[in-house]
Scaffold this motif. Structure first.
Motif, mmCIF file in Angstrom:
data_model
loop_
_atom_site.group_PDB
_atom_site.id
_atom_site.type_symbol
_atom_site.label_atom_id
_atom_site.label_comp_id
_atom_site.label_asym_id
_atom_site.label_seq_id
_atom_site.Cartn_x
_atom_site.Cartn_y
_atom_site.Cartn_z
ATOM 1 N N SER A 170 1.880 6.770 -0.931
ATOM 2 C CA SER A 170 3.129 6.902 -1.681
ATOM 3 C C SER A 170 3.941 5.614 -1.704
ATOM 4 C CB SER A 170 3.992 8.026 -1.063
ATOM 5 O OG SER A 170 3.296 9.245 -1.043
ATOM 6 N N LEU A 171 3.504 4.597 -0.962
ATOM 7 C CA LEU A 171 4.262 3.357 -0.835
ATOM 8 C C LEU A 171 3.782 2.312 -1.834
ATOM 9 C CD1 LEU A 171 4.318 3.018 3.060
ATOM 10 C CD2 LEU A 171 5.998 4.148 1.579
ATOM 11 N N SER A 172 4.705 1.473 -2.253
ATOM 12 C CA SER A 172 4.381 0.346 -3.124
ATOM 13 C C SER A 172 4.157 -0.912 -2.286
ATOM 14 C CB SER A 172 5.524 0.088 -4.110
ATOM 15 O OG SER A 172 5.744 1.209 -4.936
ATOM 16 N N ASN A 173 3.352 -1.815 -2.809
ATOM 17 C CA ASN A 173 3.175 -3.107 -2.147
ATOM 18 C C ASN A 173 4.491 -3.878 -2.133
ATOM 19 O OD1 ASN A 173 0.435 -2.815 -1.660
ATOM 20 N ND2 ASN A 173 -0.182 -3.903 -3.508
ATOM 21 N N PRO A 174 4.719 -4.710 -1.134
ATOM 22 C CA PRO A 174 5.851 -5.634 -1.217
ATOM 23 C C PRO A 174 5.641 -6.580 -2.392
ATOM 24 C CG PRO A 174 4.397 -6.241 0.589
ATOM 25 C CD PRO A 174 3.912 -4.923 0.089
ATOM 26 N N ASN A 175 6.705 -7.135 -2.922
ATOM 27 C CA ASN A 175 6.587 -8.125 -3.980
ATOM 28 C C ASN A 175 5.929 -9.384 -3.450
ATOM 29 O OD1 ASN A 175 7.935 -6.483 -5.884
ATOM 30 N ND2 ASN A 175 9.920 -7.150 -5.115
ATOM 31 N N THR A 176 5.467 -10.244 -4.336
ATOM 32 C CA THR A 176 4.869 -11.500 -3.905
ATOM 33 C C THR A 176 5.904 -12.326 -3.143
ATOM 34 O OG1 THR A 176 5.347 -12.387 -6.112
ATOM 35 C CG2 THR A 176 3.107 -11.629 -5.696
ATOM 36 N N CYS A 177 5.473 -12.863 -2.022
ATOM 37 C CA CYS A 177 6.310 -13.646 -1.091
ATOM 38 C C CYS A 177 7.487 -12.851 -0.530
ATOM 39 C CB CYS A 177 6.791 -14.943 -1.736
ATOM 40 S SG CYS A 177 5.697 -16.323 -1.362
ATOM 41 N N GLU A 178 7.365 -11.543 -0.504
ATOM 42 C CA GLU A 178 8.373 -10.707 0.166
ATOM 43 C C GLU A 178 7.909 -10.451 1.592
ATOM 44 O OE1 GLU A 178 10.717 -6.437 -0.460
ATOM 45 O OE2 GLU A 178 9.030 -6.960 -1.761
ATOM 46 N N GLU A 179 8.861 -10.455 2.518
ATOM 47 C CA GLU A 179 8.519 -10.281 3.928
ATOM 48 C C GLU A 179 9.043 -8.958 4.482
ATOM 49 O OE1 GLU A 179 12.606 -11.955 3.944
ATOM 50 O OE2 GLU A 179 10.766 -12.560 2.917
ATOM 51 N N ARG A 180 8.417 -8.529 5.560
ATOM 52 C CA ARG A 180 8.910 -7.446 6.399
ATOM 53 C C ARG A 180 8.876 -7.954 7.843
ATOM 54 N NH1 ARG A 180 9.879 -5.756 2.131
ATOM 55 N NH2 ARG A 180 9.883 -3.627 1.321
ATOM 56 N N VAL A 181 9.831 -7.521 8.637
ATOM 57 C CA VAL A 181 9.897 -7.963 10.026
ATOM 58 C C VAL A 181 9.722 -6.756 10.940
ATOM 59 C CG1 VAL A 181 11.263 -9.135 11.784
ATOM 60 C CG2 VAL A 181 11.444 -9.849 9.386
ATOM 61 N N LEU A 182 8.784 -6.859 11.850
ATOM 62 C CA LEU A 182 8.524 -5.830 12.844
ATOM 63 C C LEU A 182 8.919 -6.387 14.214
ATOM 64 C CD1 LEU A 182 4.839 -5.032 11.782
ATOM 65 C CD2 LEU A 182 6.909 -4.073 10.804
ATOM 66 N N TRP A 183 9.520 -5.558 15.027
ATOM 67 C CA TRP A 183 9.821 -5.995 16.395
ATOM 68 C C TRP A 183 9.588 -4.832 17.350
ATOM 69 C CZ3 TRP A 183 13.505 -4.280 13.102
ATOM 70 C CH2 TRP A 183 14.445 -3.371 13.597
ATOM 71 N N HIS A 184 9.296 -5.175 18.591
ATOM 72 C CA HIS A 184 9.034 -4.178 19.624
ATOM 73 C C HIS A 184 10.251 -4.083 20.520
ATOM 74 C CE1 HIS A 184 6.904 -1.869 22.691
ATOM 75 N NE2 HIS A 184 5.938 -1.696 21.791
ATOM 76 N N ASP A 185 10.837 -2.879 20.623
ATOM 77 C CA ASP A 185 12.070 -2.710 21.397
ATOM 78 C C ASP A 185 11.820 -2.352 22.857
ATOM 79 O OD1 ASP A 185 11.276 -0.070 21.336
ATOM 80 O OD2 ASP A 185 12.948 0.651 20.124
ATOM 81 N N GLY A 186 10.561 -2.490 23.285
ATOM 82 C CA GLY A 186 10.196 -2.132 24.657
ATOM 83 C C GLY A 186 9.534 -0.779 24.761
ATOM 84 N N ARG B 27 6.748 7.669 -5.063
ATOM 85 C CA ARG B 27 6.895 9.127 -5.044
ATOM 86 C C ARG B 27 7.220 9.546 -3.614
ATOM 87 N NH1 ARG B 27 0.632 11.507 -4.928
ATOM 88 N NH2 ARG B 27 0.142 10.651 -2.878
ATOM 89 N N THR B 28 7.736 10.739 -3.448
ATOM 90 C CA THR B 28 7.928 11.312 -2.122
ATOM 91 C C THR B 28 6.570 11.672 -1.548
ATOM 92 O OG1 THR B 28 10.081 12.201 -2.763
ATOM 93 C CG2 THR B 28 9.031 13.168 -0.819
ATOM 94 N N PRO C 246 3.680 13.682 -0.195
ATOM 95 C CA PRO C 246 3.413 15.124 -0.325
ATOM 96 C C PRO C 246 3.552 15.902 0.976
ATOM 97 C CG PRO C 246 1.765 13.873 -1.528
ATOM 98 C CD PRO C 246 2.571 12.880 -0.736
ATOM 99 N N ASP C 247 3.328 15.241 2.121
ATOM 100 C CA ASP C 247 3.447 15.946 3.394
ATOM 101 C C ASP C 247 4.853 15.853 3.973
ATOM 102 O OD1 ASP C 247 3.537 13.308 4.170
ATOM 103 O OD2 ASP C 247 1.866 13.418 5.572
ATOM 104 N N GLY C 248 5.767 15.237 3.249
ATOM 105 C CA GLY C 248 7.159 15.152 3.697
ATOM 106 C C GLY C 248 7.436 14.072 4.728
ATOM 107 N N GLU C 249 6.399 13.291 5.112
ATOM 108 C CA GLU C 249 6.611 12.250 6.127
ATOM 109 C C GLU C 249 7.425 11.100 5.545
ATOM 110 O OE1 GLU C 249 4.062 9.486 9.256
ATOM 111 O OE2 GLU C 249 3.207 11.319 8.432
ATOM 112 N N THR C 250 8.208 10.450 6.380
ATOM 113 C CA THR C 250 9.033 9.311 5.964
ATOM 114 C C THR C 250 8.757 8.120 6.864
ATOM 115 O OG1 THR C 250 10.868 10.023 7.397
ATOM 116 C CG2 THR C 250 10.872 10.826 5.113
ATOM 117 N N GLN C 251 9.283 6.958 6.482
ATOM 118 C CA GLN C 251 9.043 5.703 7.207
ATOM 119 C C GLN C 251 10.025 5.549 8.374
ATOM 120 O OE1 GLN C 251 8.382 2.241 4.402
ATOM 121 N NE2 GLN C 251 8.952 3.801 2.893
ATOM 122 N N THR C 252 9.940 6.447 9.324
ATOM 123 C CA THR C 252 10.810 6.365 10.484
ATOM 124 C C THR C 252 9.966 6.433 11.756
ATOM 125 O OG1 THR C 252 11.117 8.783 10.416
ATOM 126 C CG2 THR C 252 12.768 7.403 9.319
#
Length: 214
Positions: free
Chosen positions: A176-192, A205-206, A208-214
């Motif tokens: 259900s997710l779209s690709n990031p745009n060209t040269c677009e970044e995402r930052v991931l960090w580990h909080d411990g 689209r939403t 279908p299983d109702g899961e979200t990016q959390t």
């Protein structure tokens, strides 16, 4: 620990699909727009680094290596590793335009994760190689001599699948997710305790299983 994910700049294949019929995917260059996008991304990445060193893991494709070069990180890139497991999903060798159009429709109907391209990979295959890469990366980042930040320069679907694997997202959410745009970044960090994402991917689209990016 922190991981910066960056998609490559606009490539010839992004603006001319017929290029896949005459140029191997791994050899497709950046367009002039893509070169400029990568140069513009350099200051953004440097602000995120705030002067600290970074370990770079880059897909060996021409467009990803050109993107990294245009970031102009200089000595801040303490190590640069060309990592084949970060390559784009393999669609086979030189592509036939009529067949590829048929395959795109079949893939959309079947599902991007499980559909196996006849002479290439499924999304599940990419997911498997990324799982092995992430295991190695977390081991490397745990070593005291490794910079606290890793920069991964890769491809749109590869970046989405890397996050799917890291966060345990469902296949339905991934699709259900779209690709990031060209040269677009995402930052991931580990909080411990767990990995976190600075902002969600756009969804067409939403899930279908109702899961979200959390």
């Amino acid at each position: 620990m922190r991981i910066i994910l960056l998609r490559h700049g606009q490539s010839l294949g992004n603006v001319d699909e017929s290029a896949y019929c005459r140029i191997p995917d791994h050899a497709l260059p950046l367009t002039p727009v893509g070169e400029r996008e990568a140069r513009d991304a350099g200051p953004r990445v440097k602000r995120l680094l705030a002067g600290a060193p970074v370990a770079v893991y880059v897909s060996p494709y021409v467009r990803t290596r050109a993107t990294l070069r245009n970031l102009a990180l200089g000595d801040q890139a303490e190590r640069v590793v060309a990592e084949p497991r970060l390559r784009e999903q393999d669609w086979g060798n030189l592509q036939d335009p009529v067949q590829q159009e048929v395959l795109k429709h079949q893939r959309h109907a079947f599902g991007h994760f499980f559909f196996r391209l006849p002479n290439g990979e499924s999304g599940a295959d990419v997911d498997d190689r990324l799982a092995a890469f992430l295991t190695d990366l977390e081991t490397r980042m745990g070593a005291p001599e490794h910079p606290e930040t890793a920069l991964v320069v890769s491809h749109g679907l590869t970046i989405r699948l890397l996050c799917r694997r890291l966060f345990g997202w469902s296949i339905e959410l991934f699709e259900s997710l779209s690709n990031p745009n060209t040269c677009e970044e995402r930052v991931l960090w580990h909080d411990g305790a767990a990995w976190r994402l600075d902002r969600p991917f756009e969804q067409w689209r939403t899930s279908p299983d109702g899961e979200t990016q959390t």
